[in-house]
Design an enzyme around this catalytic site. Sequence first.
Site, short mmCIF file in Angstrom:
data_model
loop_
_atom_site.label_atom_id
_atom_site.label_comp_id
_atom_site.label_asym_id
_atom_site.label_seq_id
_atom_site.Cartn_x
_atom_site.Cartn_y
_atom_site.Cartn_z
N LYS A 11 0.89 -1.12 -0.18
CA LYS A 11 0.02 -0.06 0.15
C LYS A 11 0.92 1.26 -0.05
CE LYS A 11 -3.51 2.56 2.77
NZ LYS A 11 -4.33 2.16 3.80
N SER A 194 6.16 6.22 -1.76
CA SER A 194 7.36 5.46 -2.26
C SER A 194 8.38 4.88 -1.09
CB SER A 194 8.33 6.41 -3.02
OG SER A 194 7.51 6.73 -3.99
N ARG A 195 7.97 4.59 0.17
CA ARG A 195 8.37 4.14 1.31
C ARG A 195 9.46 5.16 1.94
NH1 ARG A 195 4.50 1.47 0.76
NH2 ARG A 195 4.38 -0.95 1.22
N LEU A 196 9.27 6.26 1.67
CA LEU A 196 10.20 7.57 2.13
C LEU A 196 9.56 7.95 3.33
CD1 LEU A 196 11.56 9.17 -1.06
CD2 LEU A 196 12.88 7.72 0.66
#
Length: 216
Positions: A11, A194-196
Amino acid sequence: MTDAQLADLRKNYAQRTLSEADVQANAVQQFRHWLDEALAAQVDEPTAMVLATVSPEGQPSARVVLLKGLHEDLGFVFYTNYDSRKGQELGAGARAALTFFWPALERQVRVEGRVEKAPEDVSTAYFQSRPLGSQVGAWASPQSQVVSSRAELEAREREVADRFAGTSPLPRPPHWGGFVLTPERVEFWQGRPSRLHDRILYERAGEGWKISRLAP
């Protein structure tokens, strides 16, 4: 489900941001703010937390328990049977970790610190505020011990109910009470695209807190 399908489950988090300018100077106050937001959002089980402990042999274990108190002078308060596995490991190790996860808000909080038993008057007051059935259950259940069957548990419950018939509230069992985790390290995690992800870390620094940003 295949491994490939499992690996493809993801997600993208994009609801909120978290910056150093957003947070309060005190980690417990910041946690209370996030907990209030979780309560206002009516997320499922907002006080549920994973409690991680370690045995004297170094074997870690984790389970979900409920936060039952949050005090500036005490810390994070929860209750259990002192003879249970977690009770024994907390008594022996004096350190533990907690993790809260509120997926509806794309947030988690990680807490690490020292643990000690709650004051007896705090434990007694909470125990006697519980529903009567829960009080009976605390007396009846040899938590974490092997039992022969469900029928044995129900027989123990009936025995305790008969023993304390007409008594309300029940006295607190000597083997049951609270623990307090005094936080030394608290991380607030906010999901980002973006998983940042945003990760703001509090570490004890004397009477106050040092605040840092961690890379995701």
